[in-house]
Design a protein around this motif. Sequence first.
Motif, PDB file in Angstrom:
ATOM      1  N   LEU A   1     -23.853 -63.488-115.017  1.00 10.19           N
ATOM      2  CA  LEU A   1     -23.961 -62.051-114.732  1.00 10.19           C
ATOM      3  C   LEU A   1     -25.378 -61.562-114.330  1.00 10.19           C
ATOM      4  O   LEU A   1     -25.495 -60.794-113.269  1.00 10.19           O
ATOM      5  N   VAL A   2     -26.369 -62.177-114.838  1.00 16.40           N
ATOM      6  CA  VAL A   2     -27.724 -61.758-114.554  1.00 16.40           C
ATOM      7  C   VAL A   2     -28.027 -62.235-112.624  1.00 16.40           C
ATOM      8  O   VAL A   2     -28.755 -61.810-112.087  1.00 16.40           O
ATOM      9  N   LYS A   3     -27.224 -63.639-112.686  1.00 16.89           N
ATOM     10  CA  LYS A   3     -27.445 -64.197-111.341  1.00 16.89           C
ATOM     11  C   LYS A   3     -26.570 -63.431-110.236  1.00 16.89           C
ATOM     12  O   LYS A   3     -27.087 -63.152-108.983  1.00 16.89           O
ATOM     13  N   GLU A   4     -25.585 -62.774-110.671  1.00 15.94           N
ATOM     14  CA  GLU A   4     -24.685 -62.036-109.684  1.00 15.94           C
ATOM     15  C   GLU A   4     -24.768 -60.745-109.391  1.00 15.94           C
ATOM     16  O   GLU A   4     -24.363 -60.341-108.190  1.00 15.94           O
ATOM     17  N   LYS A   5     -25.294 -59.942-110.243  1.00 16.72           N
ATOM     18  CA  LYS A   5     -25.542 -58.739-110.368  1.00 16.72           C
ATOM     19  C   LYS A   5     -27.017 -58.333-109.569  1.00 16.72           C
ATOM     20  O   LYS A   5     -27.528 -59.415-109.334  1.00 16.72           O
ATOM     21  N   ALA A   6     -27.083 -57.193-109.167  1.00 14.30           N
ATOM     22  CA  ALA A   6     -28.228 -56.924-108.504  1.00 14.30           C
ATOM     23  C   ALA A   6     -29.511 -57.213-109.386  1.00 14.30           C
ATOM     24  O   ALA A   6     -29.293 -57.105-110.633  1.00 14.30           O
ATOM     25  N   VAL A   7     -30.617 -56.997-108.722  1.00 14.37           N
ATOM     26  CA  VAL A   7     -31.842 -57.449-109.439  1.00 14.37           C
ATOM     27  C   VAL A   7     -32.083 -56.436-110.530  1.00 14.37           C
ATOM     28  O   VAL A   7     -32.465 -56.548-111.598  1.00 14.37           O
ATOM     29  N   ASP A   8     -31.954 -55.130-110.184  1.00 16.35           N
ATOM     30  CA  ASP A   8     -32.016 -54.011-110.915  1.00 16.35           C
ATOM     31  C   ASP A   8     -31.106 -53.466-111.897  1.00 16.35           C
ATOM     32  O   ASP A   8     -31.037 -52.619-112.210  1.00 16.35           O
ATOM     33  N   CYS A   9     -29.948 -54.340-111.884  1.00 12.64           N
ATOM     34  CA  CYS A   9     -28.624 -53.851-112.569  1.00 12.64           C
ATOM     35  C   CYS A   9     -28.987 -53.522-113.993  1.00 12.64           C
ATOM     36  O   CYS A   9     -28.535 -52.703-114.691  1.00 12.64           O
ATOM     37  N   PHE A  10     -29.670 -54.690-114.777  1.00 14.72           N
ATOM     38  CA  PHE A  10     -30.065 -54.534-116.076  1.00 14.72           C
ATOM     39  C   PHE A  10     -31.545 -54.110-116.355  1.00 14.72           C
ATOM     40  O   PHE A  10     -32.233 -54.634-115.777  1.00 14.72           O
ATOM     41  N   ASP A  11     -31.724 -53.265-117.316  1.00 16.19           N
ATOM     42  CA  ASP A  11     -32.978 -52.949-117.825  1.00 16.19           C
ATOM     43  C   ASP A  11     -33.522 -53.968-118.833  1.00 16.19           C
ATOM     44  O   ASP A  11     -34.605 -53.990-118.973  1.00 16.19           O
ATOM     45  N   CYS A  12     -32.700 -54.403-119.659  1.00 11.06           N
ATOM     46  CA  CYS A  12     -32.886 -55.264-120.906  1.00 11.06           C
ATOM     47  C   CYS A  12     -31.619 -55.995-121.312  1.00 11.06           C
ATOM     48  O   CYS A  12     -30.619 -55.540-120.912  1.00 11.06           O
ATOM     49  N   ILE A  13     -31.782 -57.097-121.877  1.00 13.71           N
ATOM     50  CA  ILE A  13     -30.818 -58.090-122.199  1.00 13.71           C
ATOM     51  C   ILE A  13     -31.111 -57.986-123.837  1.00 13.71           C
ATOM     52  O   ILE A  13     -32.164 -58.487-124.545  1.00 13.71           O
ATOM     53  N   LEU A  14     -30.044 -57.815-124.838  1.00 14.57           N
ATOM     54  CA  LEU A  14     -30.111 -57.911-126.197  1.00 14.57           C
ATOM     55  C   LEU A  14     -29.180 -59.453-126.230  1.00 14.57           C
ATOM     56  O   LEU A  14     -27.840 -59.598-126.113  1.00 14.57           O
ATOM     57  N   MET A  15     -29.976 -60.359-126.836  1.00 12.25           N
ATOM     58  CA  MET A  15     -29.531 -61.677-126.962  1.00 12.25           C
ATOM     59  C   MET A  15     -29.332 -62.342-128.358  1.00 12.25           C
ATOM     60  O   MET A  15     -30.128 -62.497-129.002  1.00 12.25           O
ATOM     61  N   ASP A  16     -28.001 -62.735-128.442  1.00 13.40           N
ATOM     62  CA  ASP A  16     -27.606 -63.213-129.801  1.00 13.40           C
ATOM     63  C   ASP A  16     -27.981 -64.814-129.650  1.00 13.40           C
ATOM     64  O   ASP A  16     -28.183 -65.391-128.610  1.00 13.40           O
ATOM     65  N   ILE A  17     -28.205 -65.267-130.821  1.00 11.29           N
ATOM     66  CA  ILE A  17     -28.685 -66.814-130.906  1.00 11.29           C
ATOM     67  C   ILE A  17     -27.687 -67.803-130.757  1.00 11.29           C
ATOM     68  O   ILE A  17     -27.625 -68.857-130.176  1.00 11.29           O
ATOM     69  N   GLN A  18     -26.801 -67.565-131.994  1.00 10.39           N
ATOM     70  CA  GLN A  18     -25.857 -68.540-132.093  1.00 10.39           C
ATOM     71  C   GLN A  18     -24.562 -68.480-131.612  1.00 10.39           C
ATOM     72  O   GLN A  18     -23.727 -67.672-132.105  1.00 10.39           O
TER      73      GLN A  18
END
Length: 459
Positions: free
Chosen positions: A374-391
């Motif tokens: 998603l980060v690769k395919e969406k526009a550079v400014d599409c997301f302001d922040c990512i909330l990332m689970d670990i496992q």
Amino acid sequence: MHSIFKNFEYPDATTNDRLIALRTHDGSVDFEVVIHPREEYEAQVLAKSKVFRYPNGERIIITVFLDISNMVMLKKALEQAKEGSEAKSAFLFNMSHDLRTPLNAIIGFSELMKAHWDDQEVSRDYLDKIDESSQYLLSLINNILEMSKIESGKEELKEKPWDIYTSIDNLLQFFESDIRQKNQTLNYSVNIQHNMILTDSLKIREIYVNLMSNAIKYTNEGGTISFSLEEIEREKGLSDYKAIIQDTGIGISKEYLPHIFESFTRQRTSSESGVLGTGLGMPIVKKLVNLMHGTISIESEEGKGTTVVVSLPHRYIIEEQEVKEVDDKEIDLTGKHILLVEDNDLNAEIAQTLLEDKGLKVMRAKDGLEAVTLVKEKAVDCFDCILMDIQMPRMNGFEACKVIRFLPNNRSQLPIIALTANAFEEDRKDCLEAGMSEHVAKPIEIQSLLQTIESVLKK
């Protein structure tokens, strides 16, 4: 039960019969269950099933499950340790009583809330107490798992504004059902001038709950428990808050009293006293009191009860506005776009709903690989922040973060916040070393999460 778990075992052979009996008889059953035994995803669970009745008389059985797999891992580690002993190997089993204290409060207040469902004010009060019990249950588990950190001196105080009067009043209500069941009397008095203090609320609650739990457990039916709290001002802005917990229980022998703060020791075994215990309660209390620069003293005589005095110094807050500036700052993140990376559907629903209720826009990825795509395919400014689970399956949070940090066109600068059940300080350091911007522990406290999002967006 079979509809929920396709593969499970009861360590106690009588459990199934006791659960079946609930179909025709009111009451409750405490039990243990192993889900997916001897498989990769084996889970050790403590549970309580209880019969409730709606106002119209209809019966319903509610079961509360508590995953104690980490506790089992701790037990195994203790057994493998050099100083392993019989007391340590029995640690997990004995711990079940202490864990069930807040569980009983959760179930008890749930029953009361159902009975008073039409009274919104009363129901909200019960809901607040359920939340308080849940928070204590989480803090109890964390304190046990961090025992080694306390001993090594790595534990730190995390001071925040806290209403000691209201919180202690709610905290004591954890024990209402236990006191009522043993027909005991609770005397409670407070004499303080400043109720809003700066303290580590998890640690101070752990101290008081351990002491109250002991007083109730070791006092026979019909006995008396007393809790008093007094403020003694040292200087302007700083007071000693002295708590006195008294009971008319079995008391402590002169021979054992000098050893009461030693880990994994007990005056009597469970079979002798009829009371389950871990041998960790008082050592934890002593270490936490020392960490908070306080004092603790115990007077007791066998057969004549026990008196414990805990004095803790706290800075107090005079102006209510000071608290709001520190703890209740209004945060507006309306319209910010968040990529939520979470493989668990329930956790994702909770996080997404909490964030969208605050005006944020949320898109979900089910694992690290989908997030990177998603980060690769969406526009550079599409997301302001990512909330990332670990496992997560396919690609975990650490791996996904490392890939994103090497993406071109400023995508590598995207703020990434670890949102994970890995809640200890070393977990936070691991996340930062992996390239993440910040770390937030589950379960989600929305105000804390919003503050963290705001802080990384400002960098």
